[in-house]
Design a protein around this motif. Structure first.
Motif, PDB file in Angstrom:
ATOM      1  N   MET A   1       0.902  -1.136   0.063  1.00  0.00           N
ATOM      2  CA  MET A   1      -0.122  -0.161  -0.035  1.00  0.00           C
ATOM      3  C   MET A   1       0.833   1.319  -0.109  1.00  0.00           C
ATOM      4  SD  MET A   1      -3.189   0.022   0.013  1.00  0.00           S
ATOM      5  CE  MET A   1      -3.362   2.033  -0.937  1.00  0.00           C
ATOM      6  N   SER A   2       2.204   1.227   0.343  1.00  0.00           N
ATOM      7  CA  SER A   2       2.879   2.330   0.371  1.00  0.00           C
ATOM      8  C   SER A   2       3.118   3.234  -0.753  1.00  0.00           C
ATOM      9  CB  SER A   2       4.379   2.057   0.877  1.00  0.00           C
ATOM     10  OG  SER A   2       4.954   1.119   0.033  1.00  0.00           O
ATOM     11  N   GLU A   3       3.140   2.543  -1.965  1.00  0.00           N
ATOM     12  CA  GLU A   3       3.052   3.205  -3.183  1.00  0.00           C
ATOM     13  C   GLU A   3       1.952   3.917  -3.817  1.00  0.00           C
ATOM     14  OE1 GLU A   3       2.435  -0.888  -4.175  1.00  0.00           O
ATOM     15  OE2 GLU A   3       4.309  -0.229  -3.113  1.00  0.00           O
ATOM     16  N   GLN A   4       0.755   3.374  -3.333  1.00  0.00           N
ATOM     17  CA  GLN A   4      -0.506   3.639  -3.742  1.00  0.00           C
ATOM     18  C   GLN A   4      -1.170   4.608  -2.666  1.00  0.00           C
ATOM     19  OE1 GLN A   4      -2.082   3.239  -6.692  1.00  0.00           O
ATOM     20  NE2 GLN A   4      -0.293   2.238  -7.380  1.00  0.00           N
ATOM     21  N   PRO A   5      -1.842   5.827  -2.979  1.00  0.00           N
ATOM     22  CA  PRO A   5      -2.500   6.694  -2.028  1.00  0.00           C
ATOM     23  C   PRO A   5      -3.740   5.895  -1.285  1.00  0.00           C
ATOM     24  CG  PRO A   5      -2.967   7.704  -4.079  1.00  0.00           C
ATOM     25  CD  PRO A   5      -1.875   6.485  -4.274  1.00  0.00           C
ATOM     26  N   TRP A   6      -3.853   6.115  -0.085  1.00  0.00           N
ATOM     27  CA  TRP A   6      -4.867   5.349   0.369  1.00  0.00           C
ATOM     28  C   TRP A   6      -6.222   6.031   0.024  1.00  0.00           C
ATOM     29  CZ3 TRP A   6      -4.876   1.158   3.670  1.00  0.00           C
ATOM     30  CH2 TRP A   6      -3.636   0.670   4.114  1.00  0.00           C
ATOM     31  N   THR A   7      -7.301   5.604  -0.138  1.00  0.00           N
ATOM     32  CA  THR A   7      -8.545   5.875  -0.561  1.00  0.00           C
ATOM     33  C   THR A   7      -9.598   5.181   0.652  1.00  0.00           C
ATOM     34  OG1 THR A   7      -8.944   3.899  -1.960  1.00  0.00           O
ATOM     35  CG2 THR A   7      -7.932   5.667  -2.868  1.00  0.00           C
ATOM     36  N   ILE A   8     -10.931   5.640   0.363  1.00  0.00           N
ATOM     37  CA  ILE A   8     -11.886   4.827   1.217  1.00  0.00           C
ATOM     38  C   ILE A   8     -12.008   3.443   0.828  1.00  0.00           C
ATOM     39  CG2 ILE A   8     -14.564   4.809   1.537  1.00  0.00           C
ATOM     40  CD1 ILE A   8     -14.193   7.928   1.495  1.00  0.00           C
ATOM     41  N   GLU A   9     -12.036   3.144  -0.482  1.00  0.00           N
ATOM     42  CA  GLU A   9     -11.915   1.413  -0.779  1.00  0.00           C
ATOM     43  C   GLU A   9     -10.760   0.848  -0.183  1.00  0.00           C
ATOM     44  OE1 GLU A   9     -13.258  -0.641  -4.619  1.00  0.00           O
ATOM     45  OE2 GLU A   9     -11.817   0.797  -4.847  1.00  0.00           O
ATOM     46  N   SER A  10      -9.632   1.401  -0.449  1.00  0.00           N
ATOM     47  CA  SER A  10      -8.352   0.653   0.234  1.00  0.00           C
ATOM     48  C   SER A  10      -8.582   0.574   1.620  1.00  0.00           C
ATOM     49  CB  SER A  10      -7.220   1.365  -0.283  1.00  0.00           C
ATOM     50  OG  SER A  10      -7.081   2.619   0.086  1.00  0.00           O
ATOM     51  N   ILE A  11      -8.777   1.786   2.431  1.00  0.00           N
ATOM     52  CA  ILE A  11      -8.802   1.323   3.960  1.00  0.00           C
ATOM     53  C   ILE A  11      -9.927   0.450   4.184  1.00  0.00           C
ATOM     54  CG2 ILE A  11      -9.956   2.679   5.932  1.00  0.00           C
ATOM     55  CD1 ILE A  11      -8.538   5.074   4.836  1.00  0.00           C
ATOM     56  N   ARG A  12     -11.028   0.299   3.516  1.00  0.00           N
ATOM     57  CA  ARG A  12     -12.220  -0.495   3.774  1.00  0.00           C
ATOM     58  C   ARG A  12     -11.695  -2.070   3.656  1.00  0.00           C
ATOM     59  NH1 ARG A  12     -16.065  -1.370  -0.668  1.00  0.00           N
ATOM     60  NH2 ARG A  12     -14.131  -2.462  -1.231  1.00  0.00           N
ATOM     61  N   ASP A  13     -11.118  -2.280   2.530  1.00  0.00           N
ATOM     62  CA  ASP A  13     -10.673  -3.579   1.927  1.00  0.00           C
ATOM     63  C   ASP A  13      -9.378  -3.765   3.211  1.00  0.00           C
ATOM     64  OD1 ASP A  13     -12.077  -3.645  -0.111  1.00  0.00           O
ATOM     65  OD2 ASP A  13     -10.536  -3.128  -1.407  1.00  0.00           O
ATOM     66  N   ALA A  14      -8.490  -3.063   3.490  1.00  0.00           N
ATOM     67  CA  ALA A  14      -7.381  -3.402   4.599  1.00  0.00           C
ATOM     68  C   ALA A  14      -7.744  -3.919   5.930  1.00  0.00           C
ATOM     69  CB  ALA A  14      -6.499  -2.067   4.648  1.00  0.00           C
ATOM     70  N   LEU A  15      -9.120  -3.391   6.334  1.00  0.00           N
ATOM     71  CA  LEU A  15      -9.506  -3.586   7.419  1.00  0.00           C
ATOM     72  C   LEU A  15      -9.886  -4.933   7.711  1.00  0.00           C
ATOM     73  CD1 LEU A  15     -11.668  -0.215   8.208  1.00  0.00           C
ATOM     74  CD2 LEU A  15      -9.521  -0.961   9.286  1.00  0.00           C
ATOM     75  N   GLY A  16     -10.409  -5.568   6.592  1.00  0.00           N
ATOM     76  CA  GLY A  16     -10.513  -6.918   6.522  1.00  0.00           C
ATOM     77  C   GLY A  16     -11.969  -7.493   7.348  1.00  0.00           C
ATOM     78  N   ASN A  17     -12.060  -7.050   8.487  1.00  0.00           N
ATOM     79  CA  ASN A  17     -13.392  -7.697   9.307  1.00  0.00           C
ATOM     80  C   ASN A  17     -14.468  -6.961   8.603  1.00  0.00           C
ATOM     81  OD1 ASN A  17     -15.342  -6.942  11.451  1.00  0.00           O
ATOM     82  ND2 ASN A  17     -14.187  -8.498  12.348  1.00  0.00           N
ATOM     83  N   PRO A  18     -15.640  -7.549   8.202  1.00  0.00           N
ATOM     84  CA  PRO A  18     -16.577  -6.672   7.764  1.00  0.00           C
ATOM     85  C   PRO A  18     -17.420  -5.720   8.578  1.00  0.00           C
ATOM     86  CG  PRO A  18     -16.797  -8.999   7.032  1.00  0.00           C
ATOM     87  CD  PRO A  18     -15.767  -8.922   8.189  1.00  0.00           C
ATOM     88  N   ALA A  19     -17.357  -6.080  10.030  1.00  0.00           N
ATOM     89  CA  ALA A  19     -18.021  -5.248  10.936  1.00  0.00           C
ATOM     90  C   ALA A  19     -17.219  -3.928  11.059  1.00  0.00           C
ATOM     91  CB  ALA A  19     -18.095  -5.698  12.439  1.00  0.00           C
ATOM     92  N   LEU A  20     -16.078  -4.114  11.221  1.00  0.00           N
ATOM     93  CA  LEU A  20     -15.014  -2.916  11.215  1.00  0.00           C
ATOM     94  C   LEU A  20     -15.075  -2.122  10.012  1.00  0.00           C
ATOM     95  CD1 LEU A  20     -12.981  -1.900  13.175  1.00  0.00           C
ATOM     96  CD2 LEU A  20     -11.080  -3.019  12.224  1.00  0.00           C
ATOM     97  N   ALA A  21     -15.274  -2.690   8.775  1.00  0.00           N
ATOM     98  CA  ALA A  21     -15.180  -1.922   7.598  1.00  0.00           C
ATOM     99  C   ALA A  21     -16.674  -1.055   7.578  1.00  0.00           C
ATOM    100  CB  ALA A  21     -15.099  -3.056   6.327  1.00  0.00           C
ATOM    101  N   GLN A  22     -17.551  -1.634   8.184  1.00  0.00           N
ATOM    102  CA  GLN A  22     -19.027  -1.384   8.128  1.00  0.00           C
ATOM    103  C   GLN A  22     -18.792   0.258   9.186  1.00  0.00           C
ATOM    104  OE1 GLN A  22     -21.516  -1.325   6.280  1.00  0.00           O
ATOM    105  NE2 GLN A  22     -22.267   0.195   7.137  1.00  0.00           N
ATOM    106  N   ARG A  23     -18.360  -0.222  10.171  1.00  0.00           N
ATOM    107  CA  ARG A  23     -17.990   1.084  11.260  1.00  0.00           C
ATOM    108  C   ARG A  23     -17.206   2.125  10.559  1.00  0.00           C
ATOM    109  NH1 ARG A  23     -14.800   0.412  16.712  1.00  0.00           N
ATOM    110  NH2 ARG A  23     -14.757   2.587  17.195  1.00  0.00           N
TER     111      ARG A  23
END
Length: 94
Positions: A1-23
């Protein structure tokens, strides 16, 4: 992820846990405009920490699969945990 800027989508995906991503999505969607950057930065940090923890876990699992000691510095707290458990039991806790 270091070479790509973070996006809402990439943060959601990195969180892994669906409940955490929903939060995360709930917080970012409800944040007032003047708080968006703060909320985004908070969750970006959480996502980075999550990815780092996953990577460390994979390294430990790979080392154990090879029959090696896990990488990193480990502090043995067995004695402290056992003495704390004995202290708690002595007070009548289950």
């Amino acid at each position: 992820m270091s070479e790509q800027p973070w996006t809402i989508e990439s943060i959601r995906d990195a969180l892994g846990n669906p409940a955490l991503a929903q939060r995360f999505l709930s917080e970012i969607n409800r944040a007032p405009a003047h708080e968006l950057l703060h909320v985004f930065a908070k969750w970006e940090r959480i996502a980075k920490d999550t990815l780092a923890a996953v990577q460390r876990g994979r390294e430990v699992a790979a080392a154990e699969a090879r029959g090696e000691e896990p990488p990193g510095e480990w502090i043995d707290v067995t004695d402290r945990v056992l003495s704390e458990a004995a202290r708690i039991r002595s007070r009548g806790a289950a």
